[in-house]
Design a protein around this motif. Structure first.
Motif, PDB file in Angstrom:
ATOM      1  N   GLN A  87      -1.086  -6.314   1.067  1.00  0.00           N
ATOM      2  CA  GLN A  87      -1.960  -5.202   0.710  1.00  0.00           C
ATOM      3  C   GLN A  87      -3.322  -5.372   1.365  1.00  0.00           C
ATOM      4  N   TRP A 125       1.631  -0.561   1.435  1.00  0.00           N
ATOM      5  CA  TRP A 125       1.099  -0.048   0.175  1.00  0.00           C
ATOM      6  C   TRP A 125      -0.309   0.504   0.405  1.00  0.00           C
ATOM      7  N   GLY A 126      -0.468   1.809   0.231  1.00  0.00           N
ATOM      8  CA  GLY A 126      -1.749   2.453   0.491  1.00  0.00           C
ATOM      9  C   GLY A 126      -1.883   2.974   1.906  1.00  0.00           C
ATOM     10  N   VAL A 149      -7.140  -0.437  -7.675  1.00  0.00           N
ATOM     11  CA  VAL A 149      -5.949  -0.112  -6.883  1.00  0.00           C
ATOM     12  C   VAL A 149      -4.749  -0.848  -7.477  1.00  0.00           C
ATOM     13  N   ASN A 171      -1.348  -2.817  -7.880  1.00  0.00           N
ATOM     14  CA  ASN A 171      -0.606  -3.663  -6.950  1.00  0.00           C
ATOM     15  C   ASN A 171       0.734  -3.027  -6.606  1.00  0.00           C
ATOM     16  N   GLN A 172       1.239  -3.353  -5.426  1.00  0.00           N
ATOM     17  CA  GLN A 172       2.574  -2.883  -5.050  1.00  0.00           C
ATOM     18  C   GLN A 172       3.581  -3.422  -6.058  1.00  0.00           C
ATOM     19  N   PRO A 200      -7.522  -3.849   1.778  1.00  0.00           N
ATOM     20  CA  PRO A 200      -8.594  -3.214   1.005  1.00  0.00           C
ATOM     21  C   PRO A 200      -8.568  -1.693   1.160  1.00  0.00           C
ATOM     22  N   PRO A 201      -8.843  -0.965   0.100  1.00  0.00           N
ATOM     23  CA  PRO A 201      -8.785   0.503   0.168  1.00  0.00           C
ATOM     24  C   PRO A 201      -9.833   1.103   1.099  1.00  0.00           C
ATOM     25  N   GLU A 202     -10.879   0.336   1.445  1.00  0.00           N
ATOM     26  CA  GLU A 202     -11.935   0.871   2.313  1.00  0.00           C
ATOM     27  C   GLU A 202     -11.483   1.053   3.758  1.00  0.00           C
ATOM     28  N   ARG A 230      -6.874   4.397   7.450  1.00  0.00           N
ATOM     29  CA  ARG A 230      -5.415   4.287   7.505  1.00  0.00           C
ATOM     30  C   ARG A 230      -4.816   5.192   8.575  1.00  0.00           C
ATOM     31  N   GLN A 256      -5.235  -7.330 -10.637  1.00  0.00           N
ATOM     32  CA  GLN A 256      -5.219  -6.416  -9.504  1.00  0.00           C
ATOM     33  C   GLN A 256      -5.820  -7.120  -8.291  1.00  0.00           C
ATOM     34  N   PHE A 268      -7.038  -5.649  -5.606  1.00  0.00           N
ATOM     35  CA  PHE A 268      -8.254  -4.915  -5.271  1.00  0.00           C
ATOM     36  C   PHE A 268      -8.610  -4.036  -6.468  1.00  0.00           C
TER      37      PHE A 268
END
Length: 261
Positions: free
Chosen positions: A64, A82-83, A256, A258-259, A66-68, A71, A251, A253
Motif C-alpha cells: 500500500q 489498493w487505492g 485509509v 487497509n487492503q 500513501p494516499p497523497e 495515481r 491502519q 495510513f
C-alpha cells in the motif's frame, strides 16, 4: 501537487522520474553514438514494458502507498493496487531495476577479468546478490521503514519485523534479485562489437538494421515479462492459497482502510 508531498515522498517520486528519464536518455544518446540500439536502452525499454505487472504484484503482496501520491487513471491495465497504482511507477521501474543492473554488470565484468571467472556465471551471481541487497535496502529501508509504502500482510516466518506496519517480506528481495540477475546478464554479456546475445541472434535473422532492432526490442520485452511473471507467480499463489496472513491491526495510513485479506 509535488509541493504538497512530504519530503520522503518527494525523494521517492523524484528518484522515479529523474532516474527513469536519465537512464532512458543516456540509452538513447549511447544508441545514437553507436549507430544501433545500445543494451542500456534495451533493458530500459524492457523494464518500462512490464511495469504494468506492478499493480497485481502489489495486490498479491498487500503493498500500500500513501494516499497523497498521484495515481494512474482507472484504465491502467489490471490496476489492482489498493487505492490505485502510483503514477511514478512506470518511469520508476527503469530507475529501480537499471541502477543495480548497471552496477552489477560493471562489477561482474571486473570480477570476471581480475579473477579469471567465467563471465556468464559471474554476471548471474553478482546480479542476483546485488539485486537482492538493493531490493532489501530500497524496499525494506526506504519503503517499509520510512513509510513510502507498507506491506499489509506477509507470510508467517518469512518476514522481518512481522506484525508491525514496518514488516518486510524478505522473499520480495529474492524476487527482485532474480530480475536484476537476468538484466545483468543481458547487459553485461556482450561480444567484441558490444552486442548482447539477443542482438547477435537478431542480426543472424535479418540483414536489415531496422528489423534487427525491432527483433531485439521484442525479445528484450519478452524476456523481461517472462522473468518478472515467473517471480510474481509464487506471490500470487501464496496470496490465493491464503498463506499471507500476518499483519498489524492498525491502519497503515491514517484514514485509509487497509487492503483486506
Amino acid at each position: 501537487m509535488m509541493s504538497e508531498l512530504p519530503l520522503i515522498l518527494k525523494i521517492g517520486v523524484g528518484f522515479a522520474y529523474l532516474g527513469g528519464i536519465a537512464f532512458f536518455a543516456i540509452g538513447i544518446w549511447l544508441s545514437w553514438q553507436r549507430g544501433r540500439l545500445h543494451p542500456l536502452l534495451l533493458v530500459s525499454i524492457s523494464a518500462l514494458s512490464f511495469s504494468w505487472i506492478e499493480a497485481p504484484y502489489d495486490w498479491a503482496v498487500y503493498a500500500q502507498f500513501p494516499p497523497e501520491l498521484p495515481r494512474m487513471p482507472s484504465w491502467w491495465p489490471l490496476n489492482m493496487t489498493w487505492g490505485g497504482l502510483p503514477s511514478a511507477v512506470p518511469p520508476g521501474y527503469i530507475a529501480y531495476f537499471i541502477l543495480p543492473t548497471v552496477i552489477a554488470a560493471y562489477l561482474g565484468r571486473r570480477l570476471s577479468g581480475s579473477l579469471s571467472w567465467r563471465l556468464p556465471g559471474t554476471l548471474l551471481l553478482v546480479g542476483f546478490v546485488l539485486g537482492t541487497l538493493w531490493a532489501f535496502v530500497f524496499n525494506a529501508g526506504f519503503g517499509a521503514r520510512l513509510g513510502v509504502f507498507y506491506y499489509g500482510y506477509v507470510i508467517e516466518g518469512l518476514a522481518f519485523w512481522p506484525g508491525t506496519k514496518h514488516q518486510y517480506p524478505w522473499y520480495d528481495s529474492i524476487a527482485m534479485g532474480v530480475q536484476v540477475m537476468a538484466f545483468t546478464y543481458l547487459l553485461g554479456r556482450t561480444d567484441f562489437q558490444g552486442r548482447t546475445i539477443v542482438e547477435v541472434w537478431a542480426d543472424s535473422k535479418t540483414q536489415s538494421r531496422l528489423r534487427a532492432s525491432l527483433l531485439s526490442i521484442a525479445v528484450f520485452i519478452a524476456i523481461g515479462h517472462a522473468v518478472y511473471l515467473s517471480v510474481f507467480a509464487p506471490h500470487l499463489a501464496t496470496k490465493l492459497m491464503g498463506l499471507v496472513t500476518v499483519g498489524p491491526s492498525e491502519q497503515l495510513f491514517p484514514g485509509v482502510p487497509n487492503q483486506p485479506l
